[in-house]
Design an enzyme around this catalytic site. Structure first.
Site, short mmCIF file in Angstrom:
data_model
loop_
_atom_site.label_atom_id
_atom_site.label_comp_id
_atom_site.label_asym_id
_atom_site.label_seq_id
_atom_site.Cartn_x
_atom_site.Cartn_y
_atom_site.Cartn_z
N CYS A 297 -10.56 -27.20 -7.71
CA CYS A 297 -9.65 -26.47 -8.60
C CYS A 297 -8.72 -27.40 -9.36
O CYS A 297 -8.04 -26.97 -10.30
CB CYS A 297 -8.85 -25.46 -7.79
SG CYS A 297 -9.84 -24.02 -7.31
N ASP B 224 -5.90 -12.20 -9.61
CA ASP B 224 -7.00 -12.98 -9.06
C ASP B 224 -8.36 -12.51 -9.53
O ASP B 224 -9.30 -13.31 -9.65
CB ASP B 224 -6.94 -12.95 -7.53
CG ASP B 224 -5.65 -13.54 -7.00
OD1 ASP B 224 -5.41 -14.73 -7.26
OD2 ASP B 224 -4.87 -12.81 -6.36
#
Length: 351
Positions: free
Chosen positions: A21, A54
């Site tokens: 990430c 999300d």
């Protein structure tokens, strides 16, 4: 030469500039672009990309909605099988963060045309192992040639539209509970620089391959109002989204926030991923920091996490019981802060 997939030895982190990430675009870039994109209102879209949540949620009926998310990235560990496991764990997490149940996934593959296909086989086998553990059927996918290896999934889940755990519904007086621990970004950078202790790597890999499935299920049994998973934008970045979306302030106690073994040592060794710097540049104007907060810990609050833990806003009276429930199942959990009335700056980091 074709390598035995069981004996393939390759340092995947040497093939990429940024891993996991930490390879995400800067939140400043995304915020600038997404804020300009508009589409007609749709009453069935319960959560869209405009919410900085999300995953997307689309209502099918009064009792059923689908949760959709997609996540893929470059390697942050050296072993192909482990990389596949981490990528799957990370992609599944967005559905769990909404309180959903995963049902199916599509694999996304970017792979060098001349690279050994045994590496790809191990990556996909690792990912499939986690999908099987999650009870998620892999039903297809898409692949393209690319100079850098990238892998992940588009995941679909189901959810009760009356029980969607958004990141924008925290309530003043709630407690903040966090599962897992911070530090995967800096440890991955230390791996790339070949200075990571094996104990640090094992702890980080164990964290990144632990599904948030059971943690999410336990949260649904308590007075939880909002939830998000802490991934590429770091603890502060995702806390900022929760605070802004809920129109509240958040106070996080640095000393209560769990850190992975070796995380502080990595910061001290200046193993700082570019994603951490981007996160800090974007969000630090929203943060008030107590003078006695250690700089190493503050840095880790901006660290981009891969397959990170859940940040949960739960009724204060239920917070300790939630932590106890999670720990009873072997899930790392800590009470790390509280939800306050809106403040300026919107986030407060206390010692």
């Amino acid at each position: 030469m074709y390598l035995d997939p069981e004996k393939t030895s390759v340092r995947l982190t040497e093939t990429t500039k940024a891993g996991g990430c930490a390879a995400k675009l800067s939140p400043a870039i995304l915020d600038n672009v997404l804020s300009k994109l508009k589409q007609p209102a749709n009453p069935n879209v319960l959560v869209g990309f405009d919410k900085a949540d999300d995953a997307g949620v689309y209502k099918i009926s009064d009792e059923l909605a689908v949760v959709q998310t997609v996540d893929f990235f470059t390697p942050m560990v050296d072993d192909p099988y482990t990389f596949g496991q981490v990528a799957a764990t990370n992609a599944l997490s967005d559905v769990y963060a909404m309180g959903g149940r995963v049902i199916s996934a599509l694999a996304l593959v970017c792979f060098p045309e001349k690279e050994d296909v045994a590496i790809l086989e191990r990556i996909m086998a690792g990912g499939l192992s986690k999908m099987i553990e999650a009870g998620c059927a892999v039903v297809g996918g898409h692949s393209i040639k690319d100079a850098e290896i990238k892998f992940g999934y588009a995941v679909t889940g189901l959810i009760d539209p009356r029980r969607v755990l958004k990141n924008s519904s925290a309530r003043v007086g709630d407690a903040l509970v966090f599962t897992k621990a911070l530090g995967t970004g800096v440890i991955s950078t230390a791996v790339k620089r070949k200075i990571a202790d094996s104990v640090w790597v094992e702890a980080a890999e164990r964290s990144m391959t632990t599904l948030n499935k059971r943690a999410s299920e336990i949260c649904l049994t308590r007075d939880v109002h909002a939830m998000t998973d802490v991934t590429g934008f770091g603890m502060i970045g995702h806390a900022r989204e929760m605070a802004l979306g809920s129109d509240v302030g958040l106070k996080i106690f640095a000393s209560a926030t769990p850190l992975l073994a070796g995380a502080r040592a990595c910061v001290e060794a200046e193993c700082i991923p570019g994603g951490l710097r981007n996160n800090r540049a974007f969000a630090e104007s929203c943060v008030s920091v107590a003078p006695d907060v250690p700089e190493q810990v503050l840095s880790l609050l901006y660290d981009p996490q891969t397959a990170g833990g859940l940040l949960v806003s739960v009724g204060a009276a239920d917070a300790d019981a939630l932590v106890a429930d999670l720990r009873a199942e072997g899930i790392a959990a800590a009470r790390i802060g509280e939800v306050t009335p809106r403040t300026h700056p919107i986030l407060t980091i206390a010692a």
